[in-house]
Design a protein around this motif. Structure first.
Motif, PDB file in Angstrom:
ATOM      1  N   LEU A  88       0.855  -1.183   0.000  1.00  0.00           N
ATOM      2  CA  LEU A  88       0.000   0.000   0.000  1.00  0.00           C
ATOM      3  C   LEU A  88       0.893   1.237   0.000  1.00  0.00           C
ATOM      4  N   ILE A  89       0.578   2.193  -0.877  1.00  0.00           N
ATOM      5  CA  ILE A  89       1.352   3.423  -0.998  1.00  0.00           C
ATOM      6  C   ILE A  89       0.429   4.617  -0.768  1.00  0.00           C
ATOM      7  N   GLU A  90       0.923   5.622  -0.046  1.00  0.00           N
ATOM      8  CA  GLU A  90       0.152   6.841   0.194  1.00  0.00           C
ATOM      9  C   GLU A  90      -0.175   7.525  -1.137  1.00  0.00           C
ATOM     10  N   GLN A  91      -1.463   7.659  -1.427  1.00  0.00           N
ATOM     11  CA  GLN A  91      -1.877   8.196  -2.721  1.00  0.00           C
ATOM     12  C   GLN A  91      -1.564   9.679  -2.884  1.00  0.00           C
ATOM     13  N   ASP A  92      -1.416  10.404  -1.776  1.00  0.00           N
ATOM     14  CA  ASP A  92      -1.129  11.834  -1.878  1.00  0.00           C
ATOM     15  C   ASP A  92       0.252  12.119  -2.452  1.00  0.00           C
ATOM     16  N   LEU A  93       1.134  11.118  -2.472  1.00  0.00           N
ATOM     17  CA  LEU A  93       2.453  11.312  -3.054  1.00  0.00           C
ATOM     18  C   LEU A  93       2.373  11.659  -4.538  1.00  0.00           C
ATOM     19  N   PHE A  94       1.280  11.270  -5.176  1.00  0.00           N
ATOM     20  CA  PHE A  94       1.079  11.612  -6.577  1.00  0.00           C
ATOM     21  C   PHE A  94       0.992  13.120  -6.778  1.00  0.00           C
ATOM     22  N   TYR A  95       0.486  13.828  -5.771  1.00  0.00           N
ATOM     23  CA  TYR A  95       0.140  15.234  -5.954  1.00  0.00           C
ATOM     24  C   TYR A  95       1.129  16.193  -5.293  1.00  0.00           C
ATOM     25  N   GLN A  96       2.089  15.668  -4.539  1.00  0.00           N
ATOM     26  CA  GLN A  96       3.065  16.537  -3.894  1.00  0.00           C
ATOM     27  C   GLN A  96       4.126  16.963  -4.898  1.00  0.00           C
ATOM     28  N   ALA A  97       4.673  18.155  -4.675  1.00  0.00           N
ATOM     29  CA  ALA A  97       5.627  18.728  -5.633  1.00  0.00           C
ATOM     30  C   ALA A  97       6.822  17.814  -5.878  1.00  0.00           C
ATOM     31  N   PHE A  98       7.353  17.202  -4.819  1.00  0.00           N
ATOM     32  CA  PHE A  98       8.497  16.311  -4.963  1.00  0.00           C
ATOM     33  C   PHE A  98       8.130  14.891  -4.566  1.00  0.00           C
TER      34      PHE A  98
END
Length: 243
Positions: A88-98
């Motif tokens: 499972l991977i945190e989906q918000d990482l898709f939207y963070q700048a880095f």
């Protein structure tokens, strides 16, 4: 937990990378190791993207067997079952700048758990009674209670070996114009070199922090002045003056 040095962890990565480079799809981008491809095609793992924690502290989760975890997922809510072959991977990482580099390293970190579990099941195994979720946190090498975690150190080192193997890093450095490494990382006074470094990170799909640390370990980076970029020169005392 088995005691493993950096050299041991490098050797653990070698057969995994050998299998990875045999994949036809890996030849489509020979300048990087794609952790998603490695997870799916080499290790047979499934990747799922969920909202893992309310504070953003939890970036990845996996397990060695069936385990129910409760997630604050905005869409599904309620418990989620890990089956021993899911990351499972945190989906918000898709939207963070880095977030892209951090997401890749998180996948690599969770893959590392499974690599060592398969190599040394006696040391990295568990039982249904003692099973726990294997977490990748936003602050490396610390548990959520703040203690230093040597097992997580092993996973971070192995993830670095998987995503940034030395031969690939050296080859890409030479292509970027740094056959002997980077002398100084300074975004103000060494803009051209710094732009080349940023391009290297983007090429290999890793964060700047992860790449800078890896270069230092390989002896390919002199001074890292990103945190004090207005410093033009460091002045060091001679041994006689320091006495």
């Amino acid at each position: 937990m088995k005691y493993m040095t950096r050299a041991d962890l490098r050797r653990a990565a070698e057969p995994v990378l050998w299998q990875y480079w045999l994949l036809p799809s890996a030849q489509e981008h020979p300048w990087l190791v794609d952790p998603s491809l490695l997870a799916r095609e080499v290790l047979g793992l499934k990747l799922r993207y969920r909202h893992l924690s309310a504070d953003g502290d939890l970036l990845g989760l996996t397990s060695y067997g069936e385990l129910e975890v409760v997630l604050p997922d905005r869409e599904t809510h309620g418990p989620c079952v890990l089956d021993g072959s899911t990351i499972l991977i945190e989906q918000d990482l898709f939207y963070q700048a880095f977030g892209h580099g951090r997401m890749n390293f998180t996948i690599g970190h969770e893959c590392a758990h499974h690599v060592l579990h398969r190599l040394y099941p006696e040391s990295y195994g568990d039982s249904p009674a003692t099973r726990k979720a294997l977490a990748c946190l936003s602050h490396p090498l610390r548990t959520r209670g703040g203690a230093y975690d040597w097992e997580e150190w092993q996973m971070d080192v192995l993830a670095s070996e998987l995503l940034m193997p030395e031969d690939l890093v050296r080859r890409n450095l030479a292509l970027a114009g740094f056959p002997n490494g980077i002398e100084v990382l300074n975004p103000v006074w060494r803009k051209k070199d710094y732009a080349g470094f940023v391009g290297l990170c983007e090429m290999m799909g890793v964060s700047r922090q992860a790449m800078a640390y890896r270069l230092r370990l390989l002896g390919l980076l002199g001074m890292d002045q990103r945190a004090c970029s207005n410093v033009m020169i460091d002045i060091w005392m001679d041994e006689e003056e320091a006495v």
